[in-house]
Design a protein around this motif. Structure first.
Motif, short mmCIF file in Angstrom:
data_model
loop_
_atom_site.label_atom_id
_atom_site.label_comp_id
_atom_site.label_asym_id
_atom_site.label_seq_id
_atom_site.Cartn_x
_atom_site.Cartn_y
_atom_site.Cartn_z
N ARG A 153 26.43 50.45 38.88
CA ARG A 153 26.35 49.02 38.55
C ARG A 153 27.65 48.35 38.95
O ARG A 153 28.73 48.86 38.66
CB ARG A 153 26.09 48.86 37.05
CG ARG A 153 25.81 47.47 36.58
CD ARG A 153 25.64 47.48 35.05
NE ARG A 153 24.40 48.12 34.64
CZ ARG A 153 24.18 48.57 33.41
NH1 ARG A 153 25.13 48.50 32.49
NH2 ARG A 153 23.02 49.12 33.10
N LYS A 182 29.37 44.14 39.99
CA LYS A 182 29.20 42.72 40.34
C LYS A 182 29.69 42.49 41.75
O LYS A 182 29.03 41.82 42.54
CB LYS A 182 29.96 41.83 39.35
CG LYS A 182 29.86 40.35 39.65
CD LYS A 182 28.41 39.85 39.61
CE LYS A 182 28.31 38.39 40.01
NZ LYS A 182 26.92 37.91 40.02
N SER A 226 32.13 49.49 39.03
CA SER A 226 32.69 48.76 37.90
C SER A 226 33.17 49.78 36.89
O SER A 226 33.03 51.00 37.08
CB SER A 226 31.65 47.82 37.29
OG SER A 226 30.57 48.56 36.73
N TRP A 244 33.93 39.66 34.54
CA TRP A 244 32.49 39.79 34.57
C TRP A 244 32.09 40.92 33.63
O TRP A 244 32.70 41.99 33.66
CB TRP A 244 32.00 40.09 35.98
CG TRP A 244 32.06 38.92 36.91
CD1 TRP A 244 33.11 38.57 37.72
CD2 TRP A 244 31.07 37.92 37.11
NE1 TRP A 244 32.82 37.42 38.41
CE2 TRP A 244 31.57 36.99 38.07
CE3 TRP A 244 29.79 37.71 36.58
CZ2 TRP A 244 30.83 35.89 38.49
CZ3 TRP A 244 29.05 36.61 37.01
CH2 TRP A 244 29.58 35.71 37.96
N TYR A 280 28.67 43.14 31.88
CA TYR A 280 27.25 43.49 31.80
C TYR A 280 27.09 44.26 30.50
O TYR A 280 27.59 45.39 30.37
CB TYR A 280 26.84 44.34 33.00
CG TYR A 280 25.35 44.59 33.13
CD1 TYR A 280 24.62 43.98 34.16
CD2 TYR A 280 24.67 45.42 32.25
CE1 TYR A 280 23.26 44.21 34.31
CE2 TYR A 280 23.31 45.64 32.37
CZ TYR A 280 22.60 45.03 33.41
OH TYR A 280 21.25 45.25 33.54
N TRP A 330 24.58 40.34 34.39
CA TRP A 330 25.99 40.02 34.56
C TRP A 330 26.29 38.60 34.08
O TRP A 330 25.51 37.68 34.33
CB TRP A 330 26.41 40.15 36.02
CG TRP A 330 26.57 41.57 36.48
CD1 TRP A 330 25.71 42.30 37.24
CD2 TRP A 330 27.69 42.44 36.20
NE1 TRP A 330 26.21 43.56 37.45
CE2 TRP A 330 27.42 43.67 36.82
CE3 TRP A 330 28.88 42.28 35.48
CZ2 TRP A 330 28.30 44.75 36.75
CZ3 TRP A 330 29.75 43.36 35.40
CH2 TRP A 330 29.47 44.56 36.03
N HIS A 360 29.84 35.88 33.65
CA HIS A 360 31.27 35.61 33.75
C HIS A 360 31.73 34.97 32.45
O HIS A 360 31.13 34.00 31.98
CB HIS A 360 31.59 34.69 34.92
CG HIS A 360 33.06 34.47 35.13
ND1 HIS A 360 33.73 33.37 34.63
CD2 HIS A 360 34.00 35.23 35.76
CE1 HIS A 360 35.01 33.46 34.95
NE2 HIS A 360 35.20 34.57 35.63
N ASP A 369 33.83 44.16 35.28
CA ASP A 369 34.26 44.11 36.67
C ASP A 369 35.17 42.89 36.86
O ASP A 369 35.03 41.88 36.16
CB ASP A 369 33.04 43.98 37.60
CG ASP A 369 33.31 44.50 39.00
OD1 ASP A 369 34.48 44.81 39.31
OD2 ASP A 369 32.34 44.60 39.80
#
Length: 230
Positions: free
Chosen positions: A43, A45, A50, A79, A81, A133, A135, A180
């Motif tokens: 995974r 971004k 990440s 970022w 997740y 994801w 931000h 990330d």
């Protein structure tokens, strides 16, 4: 293309081999792993990987002027997740009483900024959703803290706290998911709604190389390169 500049004091691109426990900061701060965090290529971004957190570990870095915010303007953005939120998940914090904390407010649906071990300050709801994801950014400018989700202001309020200097922790207190492009800046990056970065941050030294390459492309009729962002 988003630019990493002289105001950046921590930058984790989170790039590496799958399963690696070596996490590098572009500014050279030492990053230590406690528990389960590792590089994951399953995974990302940006780039190919990440940092994956399994809910039982976290990252640390020793006390440094790079993370000493005091009364100054600053920005923490990244970022995330989220697979699941821990009851008091910490995305980033100076982990001593009086330090800055960014994360979830206990077991509630609120998230935002806090004075570590003392009181929550500026919070918003609901939490960033899981399984995608987002931000996120905490920005202090002229004594006002603003919390952003995907570039949209969630809440803001007075923050004149004199934050202490201490070690930092990342992804602690049960956070399970991925992070990330984590960046710490000694400047207020944004003061209003913004478009989140669309690529990884690139250093100003590498930017010069790109500009040189762009000039060659233009001379050869191959088009140009546009550099934008903060």
């Amino acid at each position: 293309m988003a630019i990493d500049d002289i105001y950046t004091t921590l930058l984790l691109h989170a790039e590496g081999l799958d399963g690696s426990t070596v996490i590098l900061d572009e500014n050279g701060n030492k990053i230590s792993i406690n528990g389960g965090p590792k590089i994951s290529t399953s995974r990302s971004k940006f780039g190919s990987s990440s940092i994956a957190f399994n809910g039982s570990g976290y990252l640390t870095s020793p006390s440094s002027d790079d993370f000493y915010f005091g009364l100054d303007d600053f920005t923490v953005d990244m970022w995330i997740y989220v697979d699941s939120w821990g009851s008091d998940a910490v995305l980033f914090a100076n982990s001593d009483s009086g330090g800055f904390q960014f994360g979830r407010n206990g077991g509630s649906s609120f998230w935002g900024s806090c004075i570590w071990g003392i009181a929550w300050q500026i919070t918003a709801a609901p939490l960033p959703t899981t399984n995608r994801w987002h931000h996120v950014a905490a920005v202090r400018k002229s004594g006002v803290m603003s919390i952003y989700l995907d570039g949209i202001l969630q809440n803001r309020g007075a923050d004149s706290n004199n934050y202490i200097k201490s070690q930092i922790v990342i992804g602690a207190n049960g956070f399970k998911g991925n992070i990330d492009e984590l960046r710490v800046s000694k400047i207020a990056r944004w003061s209003d709604n913004f478009t989140p970065p669309e690529s990884e941050y690139i250093s100003t030294s590498n930017l010069g190389k790109l500009i040189d390459s762009a000039t060659i492309l233009i001379a050869g009729g191959g088009g140009g390169v546009i550099v934008t962002g903060k």
